[in-house]
Design a protein around this motif. Structure first.
Motif, mmCIF file in Angstrom:
data_model
loop_
_atom_site.group_PDB
_atom_site.id
_atom_site.type_symbol
_atom_site.label_atom_id
_atom_site.label_comp_id
_atom_site.label_asym_id
_atom_site.label_seq_id
_atom_site.Cartn_x
_atom_site.Cartn_y
_atom_site.Cartn_z
ATOM 1 N N GLU A 1 46.071 -23.050 0.901
ATOM 2 C CA GLU A 1 44.697 -23.541 0.998
ATOM 3 C C GLU A 1 44.482 -24.604 -0.073
ATOM 4 O O GLU A 1 44.685 -24.348 -1.267
ATOM 5 C CB GLU A 1 43.688 -22.410 0.804
ATOM 6 C CG GLU A 1 42.245 -22.892 0.894
ATOM 7 C CD GLU A 1 41.232 -21.782 0.597
ATOM 8 O OE1 GLU A 1 40.028 -22.098 0.537
ATOM 9 O OE2 GLU A 1 41.658 -20.621 0.406
ATOM 10 N N ALA B 1 46.351 -26.374 -5.027
ATOM 11 C CA ALA B 1 46.312 -25.491 -3.856
ATOM 12 C C ALA B 1 46.476 -24.039 -4.275
ATOM 13 O O ALA B 1 47.055 -23.733 -5.316
ATOM 14 C CB ALA B 1 47.415 -25.879 -2.870
ATOM 15 N N ARG B 2 45.927 -23.143 -3.426
ATOM 16 C CA ARG B 2 46.127 -21.700 -3.622
ATOM 17 C C ARG B 2 47.152 -21.236 -2.589
ATOM 18 O O ARG B 2 47.021 -21.506 -1.393
ATOM 19 C CB ARG B 2 44.815 -20.939 -3.450
ATOM 20 C CG ARG B 2 44.984 -19.414 -3.559
ATOM 21 C CD ARG B 2 43.681 -18.670 -3.349
ATOM 22 N NE ARG B 2 42.782 -18.824 -4.478
ATOM 23 C CZ ARG B 2 41.676 -19.563 -4.490
ATOM 24 N NH1 ARG B 2 41.331 -20.236 -3.385
ATOM 25 N NH2 ARG B 2 40.898 -19.651 -5.552
ATOM 26 N N ILE C 1 48.201 -20.248 -8.093
ATOM 27 C CA ILE C 1 47.638 -21.592 -7.957
ATOM 28 C C ILE C 1 48.756 -22.589 -8.292
ATOM 29 O O ILE C 1 49.408 -22.488 -9.337
ATOM 30 C CB ILE C 1 46.447 -21.817 -8.902
ATOM 31 C CG1 ILE C 1 45.377 -20.740 -8.675
ATOM 32 C CG2 ILE C 1 45.872 -23.220 -8.717
ATOM 33 C CD1 ILE C 1 44.756 -20.769 -7.306
ATOM 34 N N LEU D 1 42.663 -26.986 -2.661
ATOM 35 C CA LEU D 1 41.484 -26.841 -3.532
ATOM 36 C C LEU D 1 40.907 -28.176 -3.959
ATOM 37 O O LEU D 1 39.747 -28.257 -4.359
ATOM 38 C CB LEU D 1 41.856 -26.022 -4.769
ATOM 39 C CG LEU D 1 42.410 -24.623 -4.504
ATOM 40 C CD1 LEU D 1 42.796 -23.955 -5.821
ATOM 41 C CD2 LEU D 1 41.394 -23.774 -3.757
ATOM 42 N N ALA E 1 39.029 -30.430 0.318
ATOM 43 C CA ALA E 1 39.015 -29.040 -0.140
ATOM 44 C C ALA E 1 38.754 -28.112 1.037
ATOM 45 O O ALA E 1 37.905 -28.396 1.898
ATOM 46 C CB ALA E 1 37.953 -28.842 -1.213
#
Length: 598
Positions: A32, A49-50, A91, A34, A11
């Motif tokens: 990014e 992921a974002r 997301i 998660l 993460a």
């Protein structure tokens, strides 16, 4: 290119993805990580992921991004493939690249057979009914109110879609695939809504051949990770393509989407470069508005974790020519290429025929539709298409089923050697009904001698209430033994229904018998006469043999013998006549009893 495994994911890791937001230019967006959703699917993980950057803050995850590659520390992690409907943040779920490669790596995959040799059925076995019974049942289901799309898809698929794309669901689902259709009528899109939703498609009225032509020279010089890519199922005057993104290219092998297109397994459909005209932000589901460009290869695998294909390979497509003579005395000629696939070709052809008719004619209201044509097969006799329908409603649906149900049986029956070279169809429309009811029949004598010709008089009542009298010579078969015989007269559909209710008809034992039976399908604009005796008969491979020797008839009609291709019938049709074409679509049946003199 090195791959990053799921076990390496932590993460907070940051990286980037690639996709096309405009034209064919590949752009980067930020990613990014998660965390990991273990066992998101059986033995499969999903990385959460974002996404950010570019237009994603206002669009969220975009339909058409499926397959967008994600890189962490210079390693390929996987493909953007899942999202949360109505999410206020972009997301996404990332399909790990190793899971894609495990199912899509074509080094161990068998070559696709479907385009060269259509075998098998939706149930994986041989047909349970004859071609005549199958085509008849399709019309009966349509008359009973079964939607057109459901006649061409398994009920299990329609009642419980495996793709999990319900827009209102709070769970993560695969990103809906934008399905761009050009040249489609609203009536066709509505009629086939169940087909689109069953496969998780979002149909979008888009551009096709014309738009692609206007973008001449836009096809990128090479297909690479992040490129916009299309799966084209229909090309030509109708374009039908699903849009996504390339995940990984290994030599001439292309991996894309990160989720299935149709989960069709081995396939052979066009891989086309894509051009993104615009992004359309939407509260429910933002999507790329894209059009297909040149065909660059063929997609040959369609599995649960993505699709894969080969650059430079020419896919097998079926040329289709269709001419529509409208009720306004206009003539429209259409040219298409449709994907060659035992499962996909029938619904795609149904869409083509229905759409071509409703492009110039109404979908409901009084009309008469004549449809004719040929399905031309490699190294086999052609299958002839020919029928006429007169109705207040369902006219285009009836005509399309008449054109497609023989094709559907050919492809799903499981016989080797079925290769379709091309399909030619012609439709003529009238904006009125031409129905007539068979009121009664008579003959000029009730006692006849074998070989003698009698005159049959048929009294038809038209929709205007007028009585139309038609006469036909009918020869009593020579060699017929003395005794009673029945003269059954009826329209094609009714006579076929009577045959089916007499008992099961044998299943053809080879493709030649299938073609022969399909070419004998009865039509609606003429009467058929059957001369029937009370002697038992037998149907062998779809062909009836009357007046069997008593010993053979006794064996077949008892429990001492059982065969899929042989079945007994309680009475024998010793002769059937197809009477000349009428100007009416005839309905009804009547019988007369005659006596054959010794």
């Amino acid at each position: 290119m090195k791959f990053m495994s799921v076990d390496e994911v932590r993460a907070g890791m940051k990286g980037f993805g690639k996709t096309v937001f405009q034209g064919t230019k590949i752009e980067q967006f930020d990613v990014e990580l998660l965390g990991v959703l273990k066992n998101f699917a059986p033995k499969q993980d999903m990385i959460l992921a974002r996404l950010s950057g570019g237009p994603l803050a206002r669009t969220g995850v975009i339909a058409g991004m499926s397959g967008s590659p994600v890189y962490i520390d210079g390693k390929l992690l996987g493909a953007v493939a899942f999202s949360f409907p109505y999410s206020t943040e972009p997301i996404a779920g990332i399909q790990p690249i190793q899971q894609m490669m495990e199912l899509l790596d074509q080094k161990n995959a068998p070559p696709p057979r479907v385009a060269q040799n259509a075998t098998g059925t939706l149930g994986g076995g041989w047909p349970a009914e004859s071609p005549t019974a199958f085509v008849y049942s399709q019309f009966q289901k349509l008359a009973a109110g079964t939607p057109l799309a459901q006649l061409l898809l398994p009920q299990s698929l329609l009642s419980s879609s495996p793709f999990g794309t319900t827009a209102g669901s709070p769970s993560m689902t695969r990103i809906q695939t934008p399905l761009f259709i050009s040249g489609a009528t609203p009536a066709a899109l509505q009629q086939f809504a169940a087909f689109f939703s069953a496969f998780g498609f979002t149909p979008v009225q888009g551009g096709g051949g014309g738009s692609a032509a206007s973008l001449a020279g836009a096809t990128p010089s090479k297909i690479e990770p992040g490129s916009s890519i299309n799966v084209e199922l229909i090309r030509g005057d109708i374009s039908y393509s699903a849009n996504g993104t390339v995940t990984y290219v290994d030599g001439n092998k292309v991996y894309a989407f990160g989720h299935p297109n149709l989960t069709a397994g081995p396939t052979d459909v066009p891989m086309s470069a894509g051009y993104v005209i615009s992004l359309l932000p939407n509260l429910q589901n933002s999507f790329k508005l894209a059009v297909p460009l040149d065909v660059v290869g063929s997609f040959q695998q369609d599995r649960s974790t993505g699709i894969a294909g080969t650059l430079g390979v020419t896919p097998k497509m079926i040329p289709v020519n269709m001419t529509v003579h409208s009720s306004l005395n206009t003539v429209q000629k259409y040219k298409f290429e449709v994907a060659s696939d035992r499962f996909l070709t029938p619904p795609l052809m149904n869409f083509i025929v229905f759409n071509s008719i409703t492009a110039s004619e109404r979908a409901l209201g009084e009309m008469t539709l004549y449809i004719s044509g040929q399905i031309n097969l490699k190294n086999q006799e052609p299958v002839n298409i020919g029928n006429v329908f007169s109705s207040d409603m369902n006219g285009p649906a009836l005509a399309s089923i008449a054109a497609v149900s023989p094709l559907q049986y050919l492809l799903m029956a499981g016989y080797d050697g079925v290769v379709i070279d091309n399909i030619n169809l012609e439709v003529t429309s009238l904006d009125r009904k031409t129905n007539a009811q068979l009121d009664r029949i008579s003959v000029n004598k009730s006692e006849v001698a074998p070989g003698e010709t009698v005159t049959l008089t048929a009294y038809l009542r038209s929709t205007t209430g007028d009585t139309v009298i038609e006469q036909y010579p009918v020869q009593i078969p020579a060699g017929l033994p003395a005794g009673p015989v029945q003269l059954l007269v009826g329209d094609g559909t009714t006579v076929t229904g009577i045959d089916i209710r007499r008992g099961p008809s044998g299943v053809p034992t080879g493709i030649k018998q299938v073609i022969s039976e399909l070419n004998k399908l009865r039509k609606n604009d003429r009467l058929y006469i059957k001369i029937v005796t009370s002697e038992p008969g037998v149907v062998i491979g779809g062909e009836e043999f009357p007046s069997l020797p008593p010993s053979m008839a006794a064996l077949i009609n008892t429990g001492r013998s059982s065969s899929r291709s042989v079945s007994g019938v309680p009475n024998s049709t010793v002769r059937e006549y197809e009477l000349p074409q009428s100007k009416y679509v005839i309905q009804g049946q009547r019988t007369l009893n005659l006596t054959v003199k010794p």
